[in-house]
Scaffold this motif. Structure first.
Motif, PDB file in Angstrom:
ATOM      1  N   VAL A  90       1.005  -1.029  -0.069  1.00  0.00           N
ATOM      2  CA  VAL A  90      -0.142   0.212   0.021  1.00  0.00           C
ATOM      3  C   VAL A  90       0.775   1.302  -0.012  1.00  0.00           C
ATOM      4  O   VAL A  90       1.665   1.380   0.943  1.00  0.00           O
ATOM      5  CB  VAL A  90      -1.040   0.034   1.318  1.00  0.00           C
ATOM      6  N   LYS A  91       0.547   2.131  -0.888  1.00  0.00           N
ATOM      7  CA  LYS A  91       1.319   3.375  -1.106  1.00  0.00           C
ATOM      8  C   LYS A  91       1.026   4.315   0.188  1.00  0.00           C
ATOM      9  O   LYS A  91      -0.377   4.353   0.883  1.00  0.00           O
ATOM     10  CB  LYS A  91       1.149   4.297  -2.288  1.00  0.00           C
ATOM     11  N   VAL A  92       1.941   4.945   0.657  1.00  0.00           N
ATOM     12  CA  VAL A  92       1.901   5.869   1.717  1.00  0.00           C
ATOM     13  C   VAL A  92       1.851   7.572   1.501  1.00  0.00           C
ATOM     14  O   VAL A  92       1.571   8.209   2.230  1.00  0.00           O
ATOM     15  CB  VAL A  92       2.908   5.610   2.794  1.00  0.00           C
ATOM     16  N   ASP A  93       2.361   7.717   0.201  1.00  0.00           N
ATOM     17  CA  ASP A  93       2.464   9.060  -0.196  1.00  0.00           C
ATOM     18  C   ASP A  93       1.307   9.825   0.007  1.00  0.00           C
ATOM     19  O   ASP A  93       1.502  11.025   0.600  1.00  0.00           O
ATOM     20  CB  ASP A  93       2.643   8.780  -1.698  1.00  0.00           C
ATOM     21  N   PHE A  94       0.083   9.596  -0.358  1.00  0.00           N
ATOM     22  CA  PHE A  94      -1.041  10.423   0.082  1.00  0.00           C
ATOM     23  C   PHE A  94      -1.310  10.721   1.346  1.00  0.00           C
ATOM     24  O   PHE A  94      -1.427  12.050   1.649  1.00  0.00           O
ATOM     25  CB  PHE A  94      -2.444   9.806  -0.557  1.00  0.00           C
ATOM     26  N   LEU A  95      -1.091   9.995   2.140  1.00  0.00           N
ATOM     27  CA  LEU A  95      -0.785  10.462   3.731  1.00  0.00           C
ATOM     28  C   LEU A  95       0.003  11.339   4.052  1.00  0.00           C
ATOM     29  O   LEU A  95      -0.129  12.149   5.109  1.00  0.00           O
ATOM     30  CB  LEU A  95      -0.819   8.960   4.606  1.00  0.00           C
ATOM     31  N   VAL A  96       1.282  11.053   3.662  1.00  0.00           N
ATOM     32  CA  VAL A  96       2.331  11.852   3.950  1.00  0.00           C
ATOM     33  C   VAL A  96       2.062  13.327   3.493  1.00  0.00           C
ATOM     34  O   VAL A  96       2.203  14.095   4.189  1.00  0.00           O
ATOM     35  CB  VAL A  96       3.617  11.425   3.248  1.00  0.00           C
ATOM     36  N   LEU A  98      -0.724  14.692   2.721  1.00  0.00           N
ATOM     37  CA  LEU A  98      -1.904  15.198   3.475  1.00  0.00           C
ATOM     38  C   LEU A  98      -1.457  15.938   5.003  1.00  0.00           C
ATOM     39  O   LEU A  98      -1.543  17.185   5.149  1.00  0.00           O
ATOM     40  CB  LEU A  98      -2.923  14.328   3.667  1.00  0.00           C
ATOM     41  N   ILE A  99      -0.567  14.898   5.789  1.00  0.00           N
ATOM     42  CA  ILE A  99      -0.193  15.590   6.777  1.00  0.00           C
ATOM     43  C   ILE A  99       1.041  16.600   6.793  1.00  0.00           C
ATOM     44  O   ILE A  99       0.833  17.632   7.370  1.00  0.00           O
ATOM     45  CB  ILE A  99       0.284  14.214   7.992  1.00  0.00           C
ATOM     46  N   GLY A 108       3.427  26.861  12.643  1.00  0.00           N
ATOM     47  CA  GLY A 108       3.391  25.280  12.867  1.00  0.00           C
ATOM     48  C   GLY A 108       2.994  24.261  11.399  1.00  0.00           C
ATOM     49  O   GLY A 108       2.637  25.094  10.574  1.00  0.00           O
ATOM     50  N   TYR A 109       3.326  23.133  11.808  1.00  0.00           N
ATOM     51  CA  TYR A 109       3.261  22.110  10.517  1.00  0.00           C
ATOM     52  C   TYR A 109       2.675  20.870  11.238  1.00  0.00           C
ATOM     53  O   TYR A 109       2.791  20.411  12.076  1.00  0.00           O
ATOM     54  CB  TYR A 109       4.497  22.184   9.620  1.00  0.00           C
ATOM     55  N   GLY A 110       2.274  20.148  10.392  1.00  0.00           N
ATOM     56  CA  GLY A 110       1.873  18.608  10.683  1.00  0.00           C
ATOM     57  C   GLY A 110       2.823  17.621  10.498  1.00  0.00           C
ATOM     58  O   GLY A 110       3.856  18.094   9.438  1.00  0.00           O
ATOM     59  N   PHE A 111       3.009  16.723  11.352  1.00  0.00           N
ATOM     60  CA  PHE A 111       3.807  15.614  11.058  1.00  0.00           C
ATOM     61  C   PHE A 111       3.159  14.539  11.851  1.00  0.00           C
ATOM     62  O   PHE A 111       2.439  14.418  12.364  1.00  0.00           O
ATOM     63  CB  PHE A 111       5.499  15.785  11.582  1.00  0.00           C
ATOM     64  N   HIS A 122       6.697  14.559   7.394  1.00  0.00           N
ATOM     65  CA  HIS A 122       7.232  15.766   7.930  1.00  0.00           C
ATOM     66  C   HIS A 122       7.621  16.548   6.457  1.00  0.00           C
ATOM     67  O   HIS A 122       7.897  16.079   5.623  1.00  0.00           O
ATOM     68  CB  HIS A 122       8.497  15.471   8.511  1.00  0.00           C
ATOM     69  N   PRO A 123       7.418  18.018   6.779  1.00  0.00           N
ATOM     70  CA  PRO A 123       7.674  18.982   5.667  1.00  0.00           C
ATOM     71  C   PRO A 123       9.007  18.653   4.982  1.00  0.00           C
ATOM     72  O   PRO A 123       9.496  18.669   3.812  1.00  0.00           O
ATOM     73  CB  PRO A 123       7.244  20.190   6.007  1.00  0.00           C
TER      74      PRO A 123
END
Length: 169
Positions: A90-96, A98-99, A108-111, A122-123
């Protein structure tokens, strides 16, 4: 005959023998997984030892170098002998995306981290699968605290909410 596997969420599917050698599989765009060895991957070891379906940790795909997780199920004979596994990658790119693309307040930023603190999103892409925040001074308890935040959002008892109010994030 062309076989298609993959798409937006999946990278592919594969079959291993009992030693973790991939003897067949389909990667998106009709590429194959054949010849790769997954015996050192935790998902294979757990599926083999437990006899149960396992969702693996986020890792870099040996075939594509992209972030993925594997859903791995054991294949057993009628006499319960372990024959190998079937895995769906399963690819995880989309979740990475998005977050790590989310903003919190002005600066601030999401991680996202794994339960042990390993950075999954992480950005700054250099931190992904390299930085473990549980080893960074002042952030050792952050994975635990973040899981408390999730618990509060899921309406888990007030006791958790009280502990959350005492935290300084």
């Amino acid at each position: 005959m062309k076989t298609h596997c993959g798409g937006e969420a999946n990278e592919g599917i594969f079959l291993t023998d009992s030693k973790g050698f991939i003897f067949t599989g389909v990667l998106g765009r009709n590429l194959g997984y054949q010849g790769l060895q997954v015996d050192q991957r935790e998902y294979f070891q757990k599926a083999r030892s437990s006899g149960k379906t396992v969702v693996g940790n986020v890792v870099r795909s040996k075939a594509t170098d992209q972030l993925t997780t594997v859903i791995c199920a054991p294949i057993v004979s009628d006499s319960s002998e372990f024959l190998g596994t079937v895995g769906i990658v399963v690819k995880v790119d989309f979740l990475v995306d998005l977050i790590s693309g989310s903003k919190v307040g002005e600066t601030g930023y999401g991680f996202l981290t794994a339960k042990d603190g390993l950075m999954l999103a992480h950005p700054n892409e250099k931190f992904i699968l390299e930085l473990n925040i549980s080893t960074v001074s002042g952030m050792r308890n952050l994975p635990e605290k973040c899981s408390l935040v999730k618990a509060v959002r899921m309406n888990i008892p007030i006791k958790v909410q009280t502990r959350l109010q005492d935290m300084r994030l």
